[in-house]
Design a protein around this motif. Structure first.
Motif, short mmCIF file in Angstrom:
data_model
loop_
_atom_site.label_atom_id
_atom_site.label_comp_id
_atom_site.label_asym_id
_atom_site.label_seq_id
_atom_site.Cartn_x
_atom_site.Cartn_y
_atom_site.Cartn_z
N GLN A 102 0.83 -1.21 0.00
CA GLN A 102 0.00 0.00 0.00
C GLN A 102 0.87 1.26 0.00
O GLN A 102 0.54 2.25 -0.64
CB GLN A 102 -0.92 -0.01 1.24
CG GLN A 102 -1.75 1.23 1.45
CD GLN A 102 -3.02 1.24 0.63
OE1 GLN A 102 -3.34 0.27 -0.04
NE2 GLN A 102 -3.73 2.33 0.67
N LEU A 103 2.00 1.20 0.71
CA LEU A 103 2.90 2.34 0.80
C LEU A 103 3.83 2.45 -0.41
O LEU A 103 4.56 3.43 -0.54
CB LEU A 103 3.73 2.26 2.09
CG LEU A 103 2.93 2.45 3.37
CD1 LEU A 103 3.76 2.01 4.57
CD2 LEU A 103 2.48 3.89 3.50
N GLY A 104 3.82 1.45 -1.27
CA GLY A 104 4.67 1.48 -2.46
C GLY A 104 6.14 1.32 -2.15
O GLY A 104 7.00 1.82 -2.88
N ILE A 105 6.45 0.61 -1.08
CA ILE A 105 7.84 0.40 -0.69
C ILE A 105 8.47 -0.61 -1.66
O ILE A 105 7.93 -1.70 -1.87
CB ILE A 105 7.94 -0.10 0.75
CG1 ILE A 105 7.45 0.99 1.71
CG2 ILE A 105 9.36 -0.53 1.10
CD1 ILE A 105 7.34 0.53 3.14
N ASP A 106 9.59 -0.23 -2.24
CA ASP A 106 10.32 -1.12 -3.14
C ASP A 106 11.17 -2.06 -2.28
O ASP A 106 12.19 -1.67 -1.72
CB ASP A 106 11.21 -0.30 -4.08
CG ASP A 106 11.95 -1.15 -5.08
OD1 ASP A 106 12.08 -2.38 -4.89
OD2 ASP A 106 12.43 -0.57 -6.08
N ARG A 107 10.73 -3.29 -2.18
CA ARG A 107 11.39 -4.26 -1.29
C ARG A 107 12.86 -4.48 -1.65
O ARG A 107 13.70 -4.57 -0.77
CB ARG A 107 10.64 -5.59 -1.33
CG ARG A 107 9.24 -5.50 -0.76
CD ARG A 107 8.44 -6.76 -1.12
NE ARG A 107 7.04 -6.58 -0.89
CZ ARG A 107 6.40 -7.04 0.18
NH1 ARG A 107 7.04 -7.71 1.09
NH2 ARG A 107 5.11 -6.83 0.32
N THR A 108 13.15 -4.55 -2.94
CA THR A 108 14.53 -4.80 -3.37
C THR A 108 15.44 -3.65 -2.97
O THR A 108 16.55 -3.87 -2.45
CB THR A 108 14.57 -4.99 -4.91
OG1 THR A 108 13.66 -6.03 -5.26
CG2 THR A 108 15.97 -5.35 -5.38
N THR A 109 14.99 -2.42 -3.16
CA THR A 109 15.79 -1.26 -2.79
C THR A 109 16.02 -1.22 -1.29
O THR A 109 17.15 -0.98 -0.83
CB THR A 109 15.08 0.04 -3.25
OG1 THR A 109 14.89 -0.03 -4.66
CG2 THR A 109 15.88 1.26 -2.89
N VAL A 110 14.96 -1.45 -0.51
CA VAL A 110 15.11 -1.41 0.95
C VAL A 110 16.01 -2.53 1.42
O VAL A 110 16.87 -2.32 2.29
CB VAL A 110 13.72 -1.47 1.64
CG1 VAL A 110 13.87 -1.59 3.14
CG2 VAL A 110 12.90 -0.25 1.29
N ARG A 111 15.87 -3.73 0.86
CA ARG A 111 16.74 -4.84 1.25
C ARG A 111 18.21 -4.49 1.00
O ARG A 111 19.06 -4.76 1.85
CB ARG A 111 16.39 -6.11 0.46
CG ARG A 111 15.30 -6.92 1.05
CD ARG A 111 15.17 -8.28 0.38
NE ARG A 111 13.86 -8.80 0.60
CZ ARG A 111 12.86 -8.78 -0.28
NH1 ARG A 111 13.02 -8.28 -1.48
NH2 ARG A 111 11.68 -9.28 0.04
N SER A 112 18.50 -3.87 -0.14
CA SER A 112 19.89 -3.52 -0.44
C SER A 112 20.40 -2.45 0.53
O SER A 112 21.57 -2.46 0.89
CB SER A 112 20.05 -3.07 -1.89
OG SER A 112 19.37 -1.86 -2.10
N ARG A 113 19.53 -1.54 0.98
CA ARG A 113 19.91 -0.55 1.98
C ARG A 113 20.20 -1.19 3.32
O ARG A 113 21.11 -0.78 4.03
CB ARG A 113 18.77 0.46 2.17
CG ARG A 113 19.06 1.80 1.55
CD ARG A 113 17.97 2.78 1.92
NE ARG A 113 16.99 2.74 0.86
CZ ARG A 113 15.74 3.15 0.95
NH1 ARG A 113 15.29 3.64 2.07
NH2 ARG A 113 14.93 3.09 -0.07
N ILE A 114 19.41 -2.18 3.67
CA ILE A 114 19.53 -2.82 4.98
C ILE A 114 20.71 -3.76 5.03
O ILE A 114 21.44 -3.81 6.02
CB ILE A 114 18.22 -3.57 5.33
CG1 ILE A 114 17.09 -2.58 5.55
CG2 ILE A 114 18.40 -4.42 6.58
CD1 ILE A 114 15.74 -3.22 5.72
N VAL A 115 20.91 -4.53 3.97
CA VAL A 115 22.00 -5.50 3.94
C VAL A 115 23.27 -4.78 3.64
O VAL A 115 24.24 -4.81 4.27
CB VAL A 115 21.74 -6.60 2.90
CG1 VAL A 115 22.90 -7.54 2.80
CG2 VAL A 115 20.47 -7.35 3.22
#
Length: 151
Positions: free
Chosen positions: A138-151
């Motif tokens: 719903q928030l339009g969060i790009d999972r791949t982008t966030v994962r790369s930021r976190i990892v």
């Protein structure tokens, strides 16, 4: 003199239970874990959202579900109703699994620093119809982008 700071994990879990209580839910689920995680400043920055935005998205998902049942709900009251505390053992199976996975991915020495990151990764891995997955979409969060930021 020097007070011990609360661990990020404690802050996140307590915030998640409080979010569940504020919503009037009887159990803490992944959607509450997501909201609790947003009380951790570093995690909120990594996800690129704040608590208020995520709460609004969750409220809209609730309203959409009710509309599908033919119910129209007006604006929610600005002051929350008094709800009892959610018992510390009242977790959904998905929330319990995400928490267990995040804790198992760390060691005792790295738990405080690493658990928020693993919680975020666990929540990003959830798929619909999981409530956290629905809020993330719903928030339009790009999972791949966030994962790369976190990892």
């Amino acid at each position: 003199m020097f007070g011990r700071q609360k661990s990020p994990v404690t802050v996140i879990i307590k915030a998640a239970f409080e979010e569940a209580r504020l919503r009037g839910d009887r159990r803490m689920g992944t959607e509450h874990l997501l909201l609790g995680l947003l009380h951790h400043e570093e995690s909120a920055r990594a996800l690129g959202i704040d608590v208020a935005t995520a709460r609004a998205a969750l409220d809209e998902l609730d309203r959409a579900a009710l509309r599908m049942l033919g119910l129209e709900v007006g604006d929610a009251p600005k002051t929350p109703r008094k709800h009892p505390a959610v018992p510390g053992t009242a977790l959904t199976s998905s929330a319990r699994a995400v928490l267990n996975q995040a804790i198992k991915a760390t060691t005792m020495r790295t738990r405080d620093a690493e658990t928020p990151r693993h919680l975020a990764l666990g929540l990003l891995a959830q798929a619909r119809p999981d409530p956290a997955a629905q809020v993330i979409d719903q928030l339009g969060i790009d999972r791949t982008t966030v994962r790369s930021r976190i990892v």
